[in-house]
Design an enzyme around this catalytic site. Structure first.
Site, PDB file in Angstrom:
ATOM      1  N   ASP A  97      -5.415  -9.409   9.983  1.00  0.00           N
ATOM      2  CA  ASP A  97      -4.151  -8.920   9.303  1.00  0.00           C
ATOM      3  C   ASP A  97      -3.401  -8.433  10.455  1.00  0.00           C
ATOM      4  O   ASP A  97      -3.957  -7.472  10.982  1.00  0.00           O
ATOM      5  CB  ASP A  97      -4.398  -8.080   8.309  1.00  0.00           C
ATOM      6  CG  ASP A  97      -3.500  -7.608   7.118  1.00  0.00           C
ATOM      7  OD1 ASP A  97      -2.448  -8.316   7.348  1.00  0.00           O
ATOM      8  OD2 ASP A  97      -3.699  -6.791   6.483  1.00  0.00           O
ATOM      9  N   LYS A 127      -2.512 -12.934   8.741  1.00  0.00           N
ATOM     10  CA  LYS A 127      -1.593 -12.532   7.732  1.00  0.00           C
ATOM     11  C   LYS A 127      -0.339 -11.640   8.039  1.00  0.00           C
ATOM     12  O   LYS A 127      -0.703 -10.901   8.847  1.00  0.00           O
ATOM     13  CB  LYS A 127      -2.314 -11.955   6.584  1.00  0.00           C
ATOM     14  CG  LYS A 127      -1.398 -11.415   5.320  1.00  0.00           C
ATOM     15  CD  LYS A 127      -2.223 -11.118   4.271  1.00  0.00           C
ATOM     16  CE  LYS A 127      -2.664  -9.419   4.228  1.00  0.00           C
ATOM     17  NZ  LYS A 127      -1.360  -8.582   4.302  1.00  0.00           N
ATOM     18  N   GLU A 129       3.198  -9.243   6.764  1.00  0.00           N
ATOM     19  CA  GLU A 129       3.921  -8.607   5.431  1.00  0.00           C
ATOM     20  C   GLU A 129       5.532  -8.968   5.630  1.00  0.00           C
ATOM     21  O   GLU A 129       6.154  -9.048   6.576  1.00  0.00           O
ATOM     22  CB  GLU A 129       3.788  -7.254   5.600  1.00  0.00           C
ATOM     23  CG  GLU A 129       2.190  -6.826   5.003  1.00  0.00           C
ATOM     24  CD  GLU A 129       1.990  -5.238   5.008  1.00  0.00           C
ATOM     25  OE1 GLU A 129       2.890  -4.559   4.831  1.00  0.00           O
ATOM     26  OE2 GLU A 129       0.846  -4.904   4.694  1.00  0.00           O
ATOM     27  N   GLU A 196       1.373  -8.852  -4.094  1.00  0.00           N
ATOM     28  CA  GLU A 196       0.860  -7.343  -4.386  1.00  0.00           C
ATOM     29  C   GLU A 196       1.706  -6.554  -5.224  1.00  0.00           C
ATOM     30  O   GLU A 196       2.858  -6.296  -4.954  1.00  0.00           O
ATOM     31  CB  GLU A 196       0.585  -6.551  -3.164  1.00  0.00           C
ATOM     32  CG  GLU A 196      -0.030  -5.365  -3.217  1.00  0.00           C
ATOM     33  CD  GLU A 196      -0.570  -4.599  -2.082  1.00  0.00           C
ATOM     34  OE1 GLU A 196      -0.935  -5.181  -1.049  1.00  0.00           O
ATOM     35  OE2 GLU A 196      -1.136  -3.337  -2.143  1.00  0.00           O
TER      36      GLU A 196
HETATM   37  O1  KIV Z   1      -4.701  -4.912   4.068  1.00  0.00           O
HETATM   38  C1  KIV Z   1      -5.079  -5.116   3.048  1.00  0.00           C
HETATM   39  O2  KIV Z   1      -6.093  -5.037   2.639  1.00  0.00           O
HETATM   40  C2  KIV Z   1      -4.308  -6.274   2.339  1.00  0.00           C
HETATM   41  C3  KIV Z   1      -5.096  -6.823   1.046  1.00  0.00           C
HETATM   42  C4  KIV Z   1      -5.006  -5.927   0.048  1.00  0.00           C
HETATM   43  C5  KIV Z   1      -4.094  -7.793   0.740  1.00  0.00           C
HETATM   44  O3  KIV Z   1      -3.290  -6.498   2.921  1.00  0.00           O
END
Ligand code: KIV
Length: 311
Positions: A97, A127, A129, A196
């Protein structure tokens, strides 16, 4: 003619999950199970539980690093946690992330940091946002050869600025904005996307337009898969959980009770018991006693006959 013996192939090991396999799962309507993990033990647990996708979420900021929000967590912290998760995983697809500040400013920055997740932490994908500028960043990272998962609806990195931690898409215009962002990320080449905290009906309507796998968290049952935060689903931690969390265990109470039992036994002198202690042959012990009883023993002599016993 004699009957041929039946050959049965037992598949005990699942091959590592790939990005194309997730598309296949969507096509075959096989629900995708995604969960977060942040260290080696949580990675081993989700590996053994047989999930499909593991995200080292920047939720690490809240659930393991003790920050108030996901905003302060940085690349170094995320890479350290992600590499630990990598060492505990064999099968699920691993996604890193990208933390706040690691991709927004420029495509080059986004590509460089996405590469760190792949090269240093062994991720298969990253990932990021939101829509807006993130669409360009996603496109650039995909063009650099790294699969990208999008994330729309409630986006924690900017939640405070955009109206707080509450559901998004509860008005037609908010829902339209989410749809625009999701479709733009899809067109930019994202292989999957997280929805989300979006009303289930909005999600269901939008699913008709989504060609890539959609993973929901607080977005109802219409998505291609679900994701929950490891600590939320297992009941680890003392904070309040969002409405969309279902707890499958209550481990916080167990953790506290276990440490309390340990503290009680140490204070009562009942731990450690003989089975937790090492033994020594009686003659070795007598010799050691004799050594300690020497009148000349001054201490601190590294060349003494027993200097090796510490090792
Ligand atoms: O940071 C995270 O855990 C997330 C998930 C909840 C999708 O972005």
């Amino acid at each position: 003619m004699s009957a041929r013996p039946r050959i049965t192939i037992e598949r005990t090991e699942r091959a590592p999950v790939t990005v194309p396999e997730l598309g296949q799962m969507k096509a075959e309507r096989r629900p995708i199970v995604m969960v977060t993990a942040y260290d080696h033990p949580s990675a081993s647990a989700v590996e053994d539980a047989g999930v499909d996708v593991v995200l080292v979420g920047d939720s690490a900021a809240n659930v393991v690093l003790g920050y108030e929000s996901t905003v302060p967590v940085g690349m170094e912290e995320m890479l350290m946690l992600t590499a630990a998760v990598r060492r505990g995983l064999r099968t699920p697809l691993l996604i890193g992330d990208m933390p706040f500040g690691s991709y927004e400013a420029a495509n080059e920055l986004a590509i460089t940091n996405a590469q760190h997740f792949v090269k240093q932490a062994g991720c298969a994908a990253v990932k990021l946002e939101r829509g807006g500028a993130s669409v360009d960043r996603a496109r650039a990272i995909v063009r650099a050869g790294i699969p990208v998962m999008g994330h729309v609806g409630l986006t924690p990195q900017t939640a405070a600025a955009l109206g707080g931690f509450k559901a998004r898409g509860k008005t037609a215009s908010q829902a339209a904005q989410i749809a625009e962002e999701a479709l733009a990320l899809q067109a930019a080449g994202c292989f999957a996307i997280v929805f989300e905290a979006i009303p289930a009906d909005v999600c269901e309507v939008l699913m008709a337009k989504m060609e890539i796998p959609v993973i929901g968290i607080g977005a109802g049952p219409a998505t291609d898969g679900q994701v929950l935060v490891f600590h939320d689903l297992l009941g680890i931690g003392s904070g309040r959980s969002p409405k969309f969390v279902k707890r499958y265990a209550e481990l916080q109470g167990e953790l506290v009770a276990g440490v309390e039992r340990y503290a009680r036994e140490v204070r009562a002198g009942t731990f450690p018991a003989p089975q937790h202690s090492y033994g020594i042959e009686p003659h070795e012990l007598s010799e050691f006693r004799r050594y300690l009883d020497q009148e000349t023993l001054a201490g601190g002599d590294a060349d003494s006959a027993f200097s090796g016993w510490l090792g």
